[in-house]
Design an enzyme around this catalytic site. Structure first.
Site, PDB file in Angstrom:
ATOM      1  N   HIS A  62       0.842  -1.197   0.000  1.00  8.87           N
ATOM      2  CA  HIS A  62       0.000   0.000   0.000  1.00  8.87           C
ATOM      3  C   HIS A  62       0.881   1.252   0.000  1.00  8.87           C
ATOM      4  O   HIS A  62       2.067   1.193   0.300  1.00  8.87           O
ATOM      5  CB  HIS A  62      -0.836   0.077   1.295  1.00  8.87           C
ATOM      6  N   CYS A  75      -3.641   2.892  -5.262  1.00 11.73           N
ATOM      7  CA  CYS A  75      -2.774   2.350  -4.220  1.00 11.73           C
ATOM      8  C   CYS A  75      -2.181   0.998  -4.623  1.00 11.73           C
ATOM      9  O   CYS A  75      -2.918   0.119  -5.040  1.00 11.73           O
ATOM     10  CB  CYS A  75      -3.591   2.205  -2.937  1.00 11.73           C
ATOM     11  N   HIS A 121      -2.626  -3.168  -3.410  1.00 18.04           N
ATOM     12  CA  HIS A 121      -4.019  -2.953  -3.015  1.00 18.04           C
ATOM     13  C   HIS A 121      -4.937  -2.899  -4.241  1.00 18.04           C
ATOM     14  O   HIS A 121      -5.988  -3.518  -4.278  1.00 18.04           O
ATOM     15  CB  HIS A 121      -4.103  -1.651  -2.203  1.00 18.04           C
ATOM     16  N   TYR A 160      -2.726  -0.957   8.441  1.00 15.31           N
ATOM     17  CA  TYR A 160      -1.549  -1.704   7.996  1.00 15.31           C
ATOM     18  C   TYR A 160      -0.839  -2.331   9.193  1.00 15.31           C
ATOM     19  O   TYR A 160      -0.879  -1.797  10.294  1.00 15.31           O
ATOM     20  CB  TYR A 160      -0.543  -0.792   7.281  1.00 15.31           C
ATOM     21  N   LYS A 215      -8.858   2.284  -6.812  1.00 12.28           N
ATOM     22  CA  LYS A 215      -7.888   3.287  -6.366  1.00 12.28           C
ATOM     23  C   LYS A 215      -6.527   2.916  -6.914  1.00 12.28           C
ATOM     24  O   LYS A 215      -6.311   1.783  -7.339  1.00 12.28           O
ATOM     25  CB  LYS A 215      -7.876   3.431  -4.850  1.00 12.28           C
TER      26      LYS A 215
END
Length: 138
Positions: A10, A124, A114, A38, A122
């Site tokens: 991430h 990420c 991710h 995380y 997204k």
């Protein structure tokens, strides 16, 4: 110990000088999360901070948290909050070292970004994890 299927990379989607404490406060006070997003966060200088024991479940990818360990670098956006791979060399080195350590414990775990999970919309971690892993012969 949980059965680990994924090691997930991430970015925090914040400036690189954002503090871990401010990120944790955002999760708790804005998002209402009881657990961090995380297990590990990597500062711009490469320091790896364990924010949650790997035995516990974090909030990294909706629907995939139980079998995952989540690793984030601080950064991932430019000054206009647009996605950018702005990992420092120290962050990259720490990612590699941490991934190697975790692969020893979980040799069958798949390393993914991710954004590589279904229904994730997204950028990420703001870089292509598979291409990066190939480029470093991981």
């Amino acid at each position: 110990m949980r059965s680990i299927k994924y090691l997930v990379l991430h970015c925090t989607a914040t400036p690189q000088n954002t503090t871990i404490e401010s990120i944790k406060n955002y999760w708790k006070n804005t998002l209402g999360w009881k657990s961090p997003g995380y297990h590990f966060m990597i500062k711009a200088d490469g320091e790896v901070v364990n924010t949650l024991p790997i035995e516990q479940i974090s909030n990294g990818v909706a629907g995939y948290n139980t079998p995952s360990i989540h690793i984030s670098y601080i950064g991932g956006v430019d000054q206009n909050e647009k996605p950018i791979d702005n990992r420092t060399d120290a962050q990259k080195a720490s990612q590699i070292k941490l991934l190697k350590e975790l692969r020893k414990k979980f040799p069958n775990a798949e390393i993914k970004g991710h954004r590589d999970f279904p229904k994730v919309n997204k950028a990420c971690p703001s870089f292509d994890v598979k291409a990066w892993l190939k480029s470093i012969n991981f």
